[in-house]
Motif scaffolding. Structure first.
Motif, PDB file in Angstrom:
ATOM      1  N   GLU A   9       0.632  -1.157   0.022  1.00 21.79           N
ATOM      2  CA  GLU A   9      -0.051  -0.075  -0.038  1.00 21.79           C
ATOM      3  C   GLU A   9       0.886   1.228   0.062  1.00 21.79           C
ATOM      4  OE1 GLU A   9      -3.116   2.610  -0.038  1.00 21.79           O
ATOM      5  OE2 GLU A   9      -3.091   0.328  -0.478  1.00 21.79           O
ATOM      6  N   PHE A  10       1.904   1.362   0.755  1.00 23.32           N
ATOM      7  CA  PHE A  10       2.796   2.366   0.802  1.00 23.32           C
ATOM      8  C   PHE A  10       3.358   2.576  -0.452  1.00 23.32           C
ATOM      9  CE2 PHE A  10       6.845   4.303   1.483  1.00 23.32           C
ATOM     10  CZ  PHE A  10       6.444   5.545   2.176  1.00 23.32           C
ATOM     11  N   GLY A  11       3.983   1.429  -1.203  1.00 26.52           N
ATOM     12  CA  GLY A  11       4.497   1.725  -2.575  1.00 26.52           C
ATOM     13  C   GLY A  11       3.536   2.097  -3.618  1.00 26.52           C
ATOM     14  N   ARG A  12       2.347   1.825  -3.462  1.00 24.18           N
ATOM     15  CA  ARG A  12       1.466   2.490  -4.318  1.00 24.18           C
ATOM     16  C   ARG A  12       1.067   3.773  -4.188  1.00 24.18           C
ATOM     17  NH1 ARG A  12      -0.599  -2.975  -3.704  1.00 24.18           N
ATOM     18  NH2 ARG A  12      -2.072  -2.316  -1.766  1.00 24.18           N
ATOM     19  N   VAL A  14       3.329   5.965  -3.072  1.00 22.24           N
ATOM     20  CA  VAL A  14       4.637   6.578  -3.520  1.00 22.24           C
ATOM     21  C   VAL A  14       4.321   6.442  -5.028  1.00 22.24           C
ATOM     22  CG1 VAL A  14       7.000   6.433  -3.800  1.00 22.24           C
ATOM     23  CG2 VAL A  14       6.003   6.045  -1.756  1.00 22.24           C
ATOM     24  N   ASP A  15       4.133   5.505  -5.860  1.00 17.27           N
ATOM     25  CA  ASP A  15       4.007   5.427  -7.101  1.00 17.27           C
ATOM     26  C   ASP A  15       2.867   6.513  -7.821  1.00 17.27           C
ATOM     27  OD1 ASP A  15       5.843   3.694  -7.415  1.00 17.27           O
ATOM     28  OD2 ASP A  15       4.818   2.120  -7.983  1.00 17.27           O
ATOM     29  N   ASP A  16       1.819   6.657  -6.994  1.00 16.24           N
ATOM     30  CA  ASP A  16       0.766   7.494  -7.546  1.00 16.24           C
ATOM     31  C   ASP A  16       1.218   9.026  -7.292  1.00 16.24           C
ATOM     32  OD1 ASP A  16      -1.055   5.458  -7.947  1.00 16.24           O
ATOM     33  OD2 ASP A  16      -2.183   5.705  -5.851  1.00 16.24           O
ATOM     34  N   ALA A  17       1.820   9.123  -6.112  1.00 13.35           N
ATOM     35  CA  ALA A  17       2.384  10.485  -5.927  1.00 13.35           C
ATOM     36  C   ALA A  17       3.495  10.866  -6.883  1.00 13.35           C
ATOM     37  CB  ALA A  17       3.317  10.616  -4.480  1.00 13.35           C
ATOM     38  N   VAL A  18       4.433  10.163  -7.429  1.00 18.14           N
ATOM     39  CA  VAL A  18       5.243  10.316  -8.403  1.00 18.14           C
ATOM     40  C   VAL A  18       4.628  10.623  -9.740  1.00 18.14           C
ATOM     41  CG1 VAL A  18       7.474   9.398  -9.570  1.00 18.14           C
ATOM     42  CG2 VAL A  18       7.093   9.119  -7.020  1.00 18.14           C
ATOM     43  N   LEU A  19       3.749   9.808 -10.132  1.00 22.61           N
ATOM     44  CA  LEU A  19       3.158   9.759 -11.430  1.00 22.61           C
ATOM     45  C   LEU A  19       2.378  11.163 -11.670  1.00 22.61           C
ATOM     46  CD1 LEU A  19       1.933   6.058 -11.688  1.00 22.61           C
ATOM     47  CD2 LEU A  19       3.524   7.189 -13.280  1.00 22.61           C
ATOM     48  N   VAL A  20       1.767  11.680 -10.354  1.00 25.91           N
ATOM     49  CA  VAL A  20       1.207  12.892 -10.482  1.00 25.91           C
ATOM     50  C   VAL A  20       2.143  13.971 -10.749  1.00 25.91           C
ATOM     51  CG1 VAL A  20      -0.023  14.667  -9.144  1.00 25.91           C
ATOM     52  CG2 VAL A  20      -0.883  12.146  -9.108  1.00 25.91           C
ATOM     53  N   LEU A  21       3.269  13.956 -10.193  1.00 25.83           N
ATOM     54  CA  LEU A  21       4.400  15.049 -10.462  1.00 25.83           C
ATOM     55  C   LEU A  21       4.927  14.754 -11.906  1.00 25.83           C
ATOM     56  CD1 LEU A  21       6.536  14.529  -7.119  1.00 25.83           C
ATOM     57  CD2 LEU A  21       5.061  16.608  -7.826  1.00 25.83           C
ATOM     58  N   PHE A  22       4.964  13.477 -12.459  1.00 22.73           N
ATOM     59  CA  PHE A  22       5.342  13.592 -13.833  1.00 22.73           C
ATOM     60  C   PHE A  22       4.383  14.173 -14.711  1.00 22.73           C
ATOM     61  CE2 PHE A  22       8.500  10.020 -13.137  1.00 22.73           C
ATOM     62  CZ  PHE A  22       9.483  10.527 -13.882  1.00 22.73           C
ATOM     63  N   ALA A  23       2.882  13.990 -14.475  1.00 24.69           N
ATOM     64  CA  ALA A  23       1.920  14.549 -15.087  1.00 24.69           C
ATOM     65  C   ALA A  23       1.811  15.895 -14.848  1.00 24.69           C
ATOM     66  CB  ALA A  23       0.339  13.991 -14.818  1.00 24.69           C
ATOM     67  N   LEU A  24       2.086  16.673 -13.849  1.00 24.42           N
ATOM     68  CA  LEU A  24       2.090  18.066 -13.510  1.00 24.42           C
ATOM     69  C   LEU A  24       3.071  18.636 -14.262  1.00 24.42           C
ATOM     70  CD1 LEU A  24       1.371  18.151  -9.637  1.00 24.42           C
ATOM     71  CD2 LEU A  24      -0.153  18.770 -11.665  1.00 24.42           C
ATOM     72  N   VAL A  25       4.473  17.991 -14.195  1.00 24.39           N
ATOM     73  CA  VAL A  25       5.450  18.893 -14.996  1.00 24.39           C
ATOM     74  C   VAL A  25       5.148  18.731 -16.597  1.00 24.39           C
ATOM     75  CG1 VAL A  25       7.823  18.482 -15.589  1.00 24.39           C
ATOM     76  CG2 VAL A  25       7.178  18.153 -13.181  1.00 24.39           C
ATOM     77  N   SER A  26       4.595  17.705 -17.050  1.00 22.55           N
ATOM     78  CA  SER A  26       4.378  17.470 -18.623  1.00 22.55           C
ATOM     79  C   SER A  26       3.264  18.553 -18.805  1.00 22.55           C
ATOM     80  CB  SER A  26       3.842  15.949 -18.904  1.00 22.55           C
ATOM     81  OG  SER A  26       3.487  16.069 -20.158  1.00 22.55           O
ATOM     82  N   ASP A  27       2.428  18.646 -18.201  1.00 18.78           N
ATOM     83  CA  ASP A  27       1.250  19.575 -18.491  1.00 18.78           C
ATOM     84  C   ASP A  27       1.854  21.083 -18.286  1.00 18.78           C
ATOM     85  OD1 ASP A  27      -0.740  17.660 -18.720  1.00 18.78           O
ATOM     86  OD2 ASP A  27      -1.597  17.950 -16.609  1.00 18.78           O
ATOM     87  N   SER A  28       2.578  21.392 -17.320  1.00 16.93           N
ATOM     88  CA  SER A  28       3.253  22.686 -17.382  1.00 16.93           C
ATOM     89  C   SER A  28       4.187  22.905 -18.343  1.00 16.93           C
ATOM     90  CB  SER A  28       4.065  22.604 -16.035  1.00 16.93           C
ATOM     91  OG  SER A  28       3.161  22.813 -14.809  1.00 16.93           O
ATOM     92  N   ILE A  29       4.689  22.092 -19.027  1.00 13.12           N
ATOM     93  CA  ILE A  29       5.869  22.174 -20.142  1.00 13.12           C
ATOM     94  C   ILE A  29       4.553  22.686 -21.448  1.00 13.12           C
ATOM     95  CG2 ILE A  29       7.046  21.065 -21.838  1.00 13.12           C
ATOM     96  CD1 ILE A  29       8.240  19.484 -19.572  1.00 13.12           C
ATOM     97  N   GLY A  30       3.692  21.840 -21.675  1.00 13.36           N
ATOM     98  CA  GLY A  30       2.465  22.074 -22.569  1.00 13.36           C
ATOM     99  C   GLY A  30       2.191  23.556 -22.345  1.00 13.36           C
ATOM    100  N   TRP A  31       1.586  23.881 -21.291  1.00 13.48           N
ATOM    101  CA  TRP A  31       0.637  25.078 -20.837  1.00 13.48           C
ATOM    102  C   TRP A  31       1.689  26.333 -21.156  1.00 13.48           C
ATOM    103  CZ3 TRP A  31      -1.874  22.983 -15.946  1.00 13.48           C
ATOM    104  CH2 TRP A  31      -2.746  22.070 -16.237  1.00 13.48           C
ATOM    105  N   ALA A  32       3.104  26.310 -20.523  1.00 13.31           N
ATOM    106  CA  ALA A  32       3.851  27.230 -20.791  1.00 13.31           C
ATOM    107  C   ALA A  32       4.327  27.578 -22.217  1.00 13.31           C
ATOM    108  CB  ALA A  32       5.383  26.940 -19.937  1.00 13.31           C
ATOM    109  N   THR A  33       4.460  26.468 -22.999  1.00 10.08           N
ATOM    110  CA  THR A  33       4.796  26.653 -24.588  1.00 10.08           C
ATOM    111  C   THR A  33       3.523  27.372 -25.009  1.00 10.08           C
ATOM    112  OG1 THR A  33       5.977  24.629 -24.457  1.00 10.08           O
ATOM    113  CG2 THR A  33       5.311  25.466 -26.701  1.00 10.08           C
ATOM    114  N   ALA A  34       2.466  26.852 -24.967  1.00  5.61           N
ATOM    115  CA  ALA A  34       1.122  27.506 -25.477  1.00  5.61           C
ATOM    116  C   ALA A  34       1.134  29.074 -25.127  1.00  5.61           C
ATOM    117  CB  ALA A  34      -0.092  26.485 -25.196  1.00  5.61           C
ATOM    118  N   ALA A  35       1.254  29.301 -23.848  1.00  8.10           N
ATOM    119  CA  ALA A  35       1.361  30.434 -23.307  1.00  8.10           C
ATOM    120  C   ALA A  35       2.072  31.712 -23.847  1.00  8.10           C
ATOM    121  CB  ALA A  35       1.359  30.574 -21.624  1.00  8.10           C
TER     122      ALA A  35
END
Length: 444
Positions: A9-12, A14-35
Motif C-alpha cells: 500500500e505504501f509503494g502504491r 508513492v507511485d501515485d505521487a510520483v506519477l502525479v508529479l510527472f503529469a504535472l510537469v508534463s502539463d506545465s511544459i505544454g501550458w507554458a509553451t502554449a502561453a
C-alpha cells in the motif's frame, strides 16, 4: 502478511505521487509553451502559480519517504526503490521550475516579438519535450527499461533545435532583449530534456534485475546524470556577442564577484550540511543560493547585451558567467543527494571534499578580484589547480573505500552519487579558472 500488505500500500501511494508529479510537469511544459506562443498571460500566470503546488508535493513526498526510511528494517528491494525515488524528486521539482521560467517569458509577451521561424522552433521543442516527459512517466508506471534509449534520440533532436533557436536570436536586427530571452528559452528546453533522460536512466536502474552485478547496475561516470551534458547550449550563446548597443560601466566585475561570493557562501552551507543530521535549514539556504546564482547569471548576460564596451572579449564573459553558474548548480545537486542520507553515518571523505570545496571557492572569489586588478591572478590559478588535484585524490580514496567491501551494494549506489556530485563541484571551479586563465593570457 499484514506487513507485506502495508508495504504494498505504501509503494502504491508513492507511485501515485510520483506519477502525479510527472503529469504535472508534463502539463506545465505544454501550458507554458502554449502561453508563450499565444501570448496567453492567464495561462502563463497559472503555470507560475502551479509551481508552488508542485514544490509542496515534492516536499511532502520527500517527507514521507524519509519517514519510512527512518523506520529501519526495510527489505533490500524496498530500500533501493525508496532511495531511487528520493533521488528523482529534486529533478522533478527543478523541471517544474524550468517550465515556470518559460511561462515567465510569456508574461513579457515574447511570443509577439519573435520571428515565425523562432515560433516554429519553440513549438517543435515544446512538443518534443512534452512527449519526452510523458514517455518518462509511462516508463515509471510500467518500470520500463526501454525509455532511456528512445529519450536520448529525442534529446539529441531537441539539442539541434536549441542550436537553431539561439542562432535565430543573433541574426542582424534582432532586439537584444529578445535575443537573450530566446537563448534562455533554448536552454530551459534543453535542460528539461536532460532531466527527462536522467529520470529514464534512474527508472532503468530501478527496473534492472537485482541479480545483475554491481558494476552493471552502476552507471559509468561518463553517463553521470548531473554532469553529462553541461553547456550544451552555452557554446551557442556566444553568438550573442555580436550585439552592441550603448556604452556602460564595467559593472561586470561586481557581478562576477557577487557570483563567486554566492558560490562561496553556498559551499560553506554545503560543508555544514555534510557535518550535521539537522540539515533542513542548510538545504533551504543552499536552494536560495542556487536561485540567486541563476539571477546573477541573467543579470550578467543582460548587461553584456546592453554594453558597447566590455572589459574583455564578449565570448569570454559569456563563458565565465555560465561556468560560475555551474559551480552553484553542482553544489545544489550534491546537497539534494545528501538530503537523502541525512540519517546515515557519513562517508569520511565527504567532509574532506567539502573542506576542499570551501577553500577553492575562497580562492575563486580572490581570483575574481585579480581579474579586475590584474594582480595575483597566476597565484590564484595555481592554488585552484593544486586544490583540484587534492580533491581528485580524496575522490579516488573515497571510491576505493566504497568498493572495498566495507559497504553494502545499496550504500555504494547512494554514496557514489554524492561523492561524484561533490567532485563535479570541484571540477566546475577548475573550469572557471580555465576561462579566467584564457582571459588573462589574451589581455597580458
Amino acid at each position: 502478511m499484514a506487513d507485506r500488505a502495508q508495504r504494498g500500500e505504501f509503494g502504491r501511494r508513492v507511485d501515485d505521487a510520483v506519477l502525479v508529479l510527472f503529469a504535472l510537469v508534463s502539463d506545465s511544459i505544454g501550458w507554458a509553451t502554449a502561453a508563450l506562443l499565444e501570448e496567453d498571460l492567464e495561462r502563463a500566470n497559472q503555470v507560475i502559480e502551479n509551481d508552488g503546488g508542485i514544490d509542496t508535493r515534492c516536499a511532502e513526498l520527500t517527507g514521507i519517504l524519509k519517514e519510512r526510511l527512518s523506520e529501519g528494517s526495510l527489505e533490500p528491494d524496498e530500500l533501493e526503490n525508496l532511495i531511487a525515488v528520493l533521488q528523482m524528486v529534486p529533478e522533478l521539482e527543478r523541471s517544474a521550475d524550468l517550465a515556470e521560467h518559460i511561462a515567465q517569458r510569456a508574461t513579457r509577451r515574447l511570443g509577439g516579438l519573435i520571428t515565425p521561424q523562432s515560433r516554429g522552433l519553440i513549438e517543435q521543442m515544446g512538443k518534443i519535450t512534452a512527449r519526452m516527459w510523458q514517455a518518462a512517466g509511462t516508463a515509471y508506471r510500467q518500470r520500463s527499461r526501454d525509455a532511456g534509449f528512445e529519450l536520448q534520440e529525442a534529446d539529441d533532436e531537441l539539442d539541434d533545435l536549441a542550436t537553431h533557436l539561439v542562432n535565430e536570436g543573433v541574426i542582424e536586427g534582432t532586439d537584444p532583449q529578445v535575443a537573450v530571452d530566446l537563448a534562455f528559452v533554448a536552454r530551459f528546453y534543453e535542460r528539461l530534456g536532460d532531466h527527462a533522460v536522467n529520470l529514464a536512466r534512474r527508472i532503468d536502474v530501478m527496473a534492472a534485475p537485482k541479480r545483475l552485478l554491481l558494476r552493471q547496475v552502476l552507471p559509468s561516470r561518463k553517463t553521470s546524470a548531473p554532469t553529462e551534458k553541461r553547456g550544451g547550449v552555452r557554446r551557442l550563446l556566444h553568438g550573442l556577442s555580436r550585439l552592441r548597443l550603448v556604452p556602460t560601466d564595467e559593472g561586470f566585475f561586481d557581478l562576477f564577484r557577487m557570483a563567486a561570493d554566492n558560490a562561496r557562501d553556498c559551499a560553506v552551507e554545503l560543508s555544514k550540511l555534510v557535518a550535521t543530521d539537522n540539515s533542513e535549514e542548510h538545504f533551504e539556504a543552499i536552494k536560495g543560493f542556487e536561485r540567486q546564482g541563476d539571477q546573477i547569471t541573467i543579470d550578467l548576460l543582460r548587461r553584456l547585451d546592453a554594453s558597447f564596451v566590455t572589459p574583455f572579449d564578449r565570448e569570454d564573459i559569456h563563458a565565465l558567467a555560465e561556468e560560475l553558474d555551474d559551480v552553484v548548480d553542482d553544489m545544489f545537486t550534491a546537497a539534494s543527494l545528501l538530503q537523502l542520507a541525512e540519517h546515515e553515518q557519513r562517508l569520511p571523505e565527504l567532509a574532506d571534499l567539502a573542506d576542499v570545496l570551501v577553500t577553492m571557492t575562497d580562492e575563486m572569489s580572490a581570483l575574481m578580484e585579480s581579474l579586475q586588478s590584474g594582480k595575483g591572478g597566476r597565484y590564484r590559478l595555481e592554488r585552484i589547480e593544486h586544490l583540484e588535484r587534492e580533491g581528485d585524490s580524496i575522490f579516488q580514496r573515497g571510491m576505493v573505500r566504497l568498493f572495498s567491501g566495507e559497504y553494502a551494494a545499496l550504500e555504494v549506489i547512494k554514496w557514489k552519487d554524492i561523492v561524484r556530485a561533490l567532485e563535479d563541484s570541484i571540477n566546475a571551479i577548475e573550469d572557471v579558472s580555465d576561462v579566467v586563465e584564457s582571459i588573462l593570457v589574451k589581455n597580458s
